[in-house]
Design a protein around this motif. Structure first.
Motif, short mmCIF file in Angstrom:
data_model
loop_
_atom_site.label_atom_id
_atom_site.label_comp_id
_atom_site.label_asym_id
_atom_site.label_seq_id
_atom_site.Cartn_x
_atom_site.Cartn_y
_atom_site.Cartn_z
N ASP A 261 40.86 30.79 34.29
CA ASP A 261 40.12 29.54 34.42
C ASP A 261 38.76 29.57 33.73
OD1 ASP A 261 42.13 28.45 35.93
OD2 ASP A 261 41.28 29.13 37.84
N TYR A 262 38.34 30.74 33.23
CA TYR A 262 36.99 30.88 32.69
C TYR A 262 37.03 31.37 31.24
CZ TYR A 262 36.16 30.85 37.71
OH TYR A 262 36.15 30.51 39.04
N HIS A 263 35.92 31.16 30.54
CA HIS A 263 35.80 31.62 29.16
C HIS A 263 34.77 32.73 29.00
CE1 HIS A 263 37.50 27.48 28.44
NE2 HIS A 263 38.32 28.25 27.77
N ASP A 286 27.43 36.31 40.91
CA ASP A 286 28.62 36.29 40.04
C ASP A 286 28.82 34.88 39.53
OD1 ASP A 286 29.14 38.99 40.53
OD2 ASP A 286 30.17 38.51 42.40
N LEU A 287 28.41 34.64 38.29
CA LEU A 287 28.54 33.33 37.67
C LEU A 287 29.44 33.42 36.46
CD1 LEU A 287 24.82 32.13 37.80
CD2 LEU A 287 26.66 31.39 39.28
N ALA A 288 30.20 32.38 36.21
CA ALA A 288 31.08 32.32 35.05
C ALA A 288 30.94 30.94 34.41
CB ALA A 288 32.53 32.58 35.45
N GLU A 299 29.77 28.01 36.81
CA GLU A 299 30.27 27.96 38.18
C GLU A 299 30.19 29.33 38.83
OE1 GLU A 299 34.26 26.69 37.72
OE2 GLU A 299 33.75 24.75 36.84
N ARG A 300 30.34 29.32 40.16
CA ARG A 300 30.50 30.59 40.87
C ARG A 300 31.84 31.21 40.48
NH1 ARG A 300 28.16 28.00 45.73
NH2 ARG A 300 26.22 29.08 46.22
N LEU A 301 31.82 32.50 40.27
CA LEU A 301 33.05 33.21 39.93
C LEU A 301 33.73 33.64 41.23
CD1 LEU A 301 34.93 34.67 37.87
CD2 LEU A 301 33.44 36.64 38.11
N HIS A 302 34.90 33.08 41.51
CA HIS A 302 35.67 33.57 42.65
C HIS A 302 37.11 33.74 42.19
CE1 HIS A 302 35.89 29.17 42.89
NE2 HIS A 302 37.06 29.31 43.51
N LEU A 303 37.60 34.95 42.34
CA LEU A 303 38.94 35.29 41.88
C LEU A 303 39.96 34.95 42.97
CD1 LEU A 303 38.16 38.73 40.25
CD2 LEU A 303 38.25 36.51 39.17
N PRO A 304 41.11 34.43 42.58
CA PRO A 304 42.13 34.08 43.57
C PRO A 304 42.75 35.32 44.20
CG PRO A 304 43.00 33.85 41.36
CD PRO A 304 41.55 34.17 41.21
N PRO A 305 43.31 35.22 45.43
CA PRO A 305 43.98 36.38 46.03
C PRO A 305 45.24 36.72 45.24
CG PRO A 305 44.37 34.40 47.32
CD PRO A 305 43.34 34.04 46.30
N ASP A 306 45.64 37.99 45.30
CA ASP A 306 46.82 38.45 44.58
C ASP A 306 48.08 37.95 45.30
OD1 ASP A 306 48.52 39.65 42.87
OD2 ASP A 306 48.24 41.69 43.64
N LEU A 307 48.84 37.06 44.63
CA LEU A 307 50.02 36.47 45.25
C LEU A 307 51.32 37.11 44.77
CD1 LEU A 307 48.93 32.75 44.92
CD2 LEU A 307 48.69 34.23 46.89
N SER A 308 51.23 38.13 43.91
CA SER A 308 52.45 38.74 43.37
C SER A 308 52.97 39.81 44.32
CB SER A 308 52.16 39.35 42.01
OG SER A 308 51.21 40.38 42.14
#
Length: 342
Positions: A261-263, A286-288, A299-308
């Motif tokens: 979602d980020y560059h 943590d900004l992205a 935006e604030r950087l928040h990584l999604p939970p691991d769903l795999s």
């Protein structure tokens, strides 16, 4: 004095630089644009067009609707324990009207650019006009730039130490890719440059000019090319705000699905200490940033939970392997593919 560390290819830092100048035009401030790479006239022609309030609300509304639909899809597959956690706000602050917003897919109208007074400094033109000049024991290009800034501040009525007769205004100074080889500086070329103090002296004198005038300055520097860390530390100490942009282009994070979602990332190295001994440290570190079709957002950087399932399967196999080794001492139930049982 805002010091911006350029990203590797200078794409996003150049965009931030243009935002600063565009905000000056919309607010009616005078501009001073200096560069050794691109002619200031061309920089001003490429400034983003301002968005009207209702247009921005529409864009914001469309974006909010898209985020809601994403949230609904995520809630269908995220475990219940994640659903109970407080919602993470993407924006560092709640929406308030601060400054203006710009559409980077359109150029600013020429009549709007001509509505403010602006001054330009293009190094290659300045060097061809006058013979070589050495002043303050620093690089010739830096000395000329300081003289030009000083002349603009004193002649155009921005000197705060002198009583001014005309209406007061703010001067926005933008200096592009300072410290690069194009400025005649060798700090980016080697670990032991011949003239390591020119950049430091320039910033020291510039900061003095800014302190006694109604002006603000943004500088972009290719910091990833400066190998001597001592120079970077001195430059940081001489700046008020130090921000670094780290782009994902060409790095392993570009293909990492967690960062899809980020560059790139925004590193806030230093913020000003105004009337206090220590600076106010934000709870958001943590900004992205990401570049959308029309907007550049931080935006604030928040990584999604691991769903795999791959990670959990691998960990199960590791646990089963360790269970075999420890079955004699840690419980007789751990046999074959079963987990440890205490």
């Amino acid at each position: 004095l805002v010091f911006t560390e350029e990203d590797k290819y200078g794409l996003y830092s150049n965009l931030l630089f243009k935002y600063f100048l565009a905000e000056g035009i919309v607010c009616g401030h005078d501009l001073f644009v200096a560069s050794a790479k691109q002619h200031p006239d061309n920089i001003l022609k490429e400034l983003p067009a301002p968005l009207l309030d209702d247009t921005y609300r529409k864009e914001l509304g469309d974006e909010a609707a898209a985020v809601k639909s994403e949230d609904f899809q995520d809630s269908m597959k995220i475990a219940w324990r994640y659903q109970n956690l407080p919602k993470m706000e993407a924006s560092p602050t709640t929406y308030t009207k601060f400054g203006h917003y710009y559409d980077i897919s359109k150029k600013m109208p020429p009549e709007l650019c001509q509505s403010v007074k602006w001054h330009s400094f293009y190094l290659h033109e300045e060097l061809s006009f006058e013979p070589k000049m050495e002043a303050w024991n620093m690089n010739s290009g830096y000395a000329r730039l300081l003289q030009s800034i000083q002349r603009t501040i004193s002649q155009e009525g921005f000197d705060g130490s002198d009583p001014q007769k005309k209406q007061r205004n703010v001067l926005r100074i933008g200096i592009q890719s300072l410290g690069s080889v194009l400025w005649g500086d060798d700090v980016c070329c080697s670990d032991t440059p011949e003239d390591p103090h020119s950049l430091t002296k320039f910033l020291y004198v510039l900061r003095g000019l800014l302190r006694k005038s109604l002006s603000a300055c943004i500088i972009t520097v290719p910091a990833h090319l400066i190998q001597n860390k001592a120079i970077m530390e001195r430059v940081t100490d001489l700046s008020d705000v130090v921000v670094g942009l780290e782009s994902f282009i060409g790095s392993e994070r570009e293909t990492n699905p967690l960062y899809k979602d980020y560059h790139g990332l925004v590193h806030v190295h230093q913020i000003p200490r105004l009337n206090s001994l220590i600076c106010d440290v934000s709870d958001t570190k943590d900004l992205a940033f990401r570049l959308k079709r029309k907007l550049f957002t931080i935006e604030r950087l928040h990584l999604p939970p691991d769903l795999s399932d791959t990670v959990s399967r691998a960990s199960k196999q590791d646990l089963a392997g360790s269970a075999k080794l420890l079955s004699s001492g840690c419980g007789a139930m751990a046999i074959g593919k079963k987990h440890l049982d205490f």
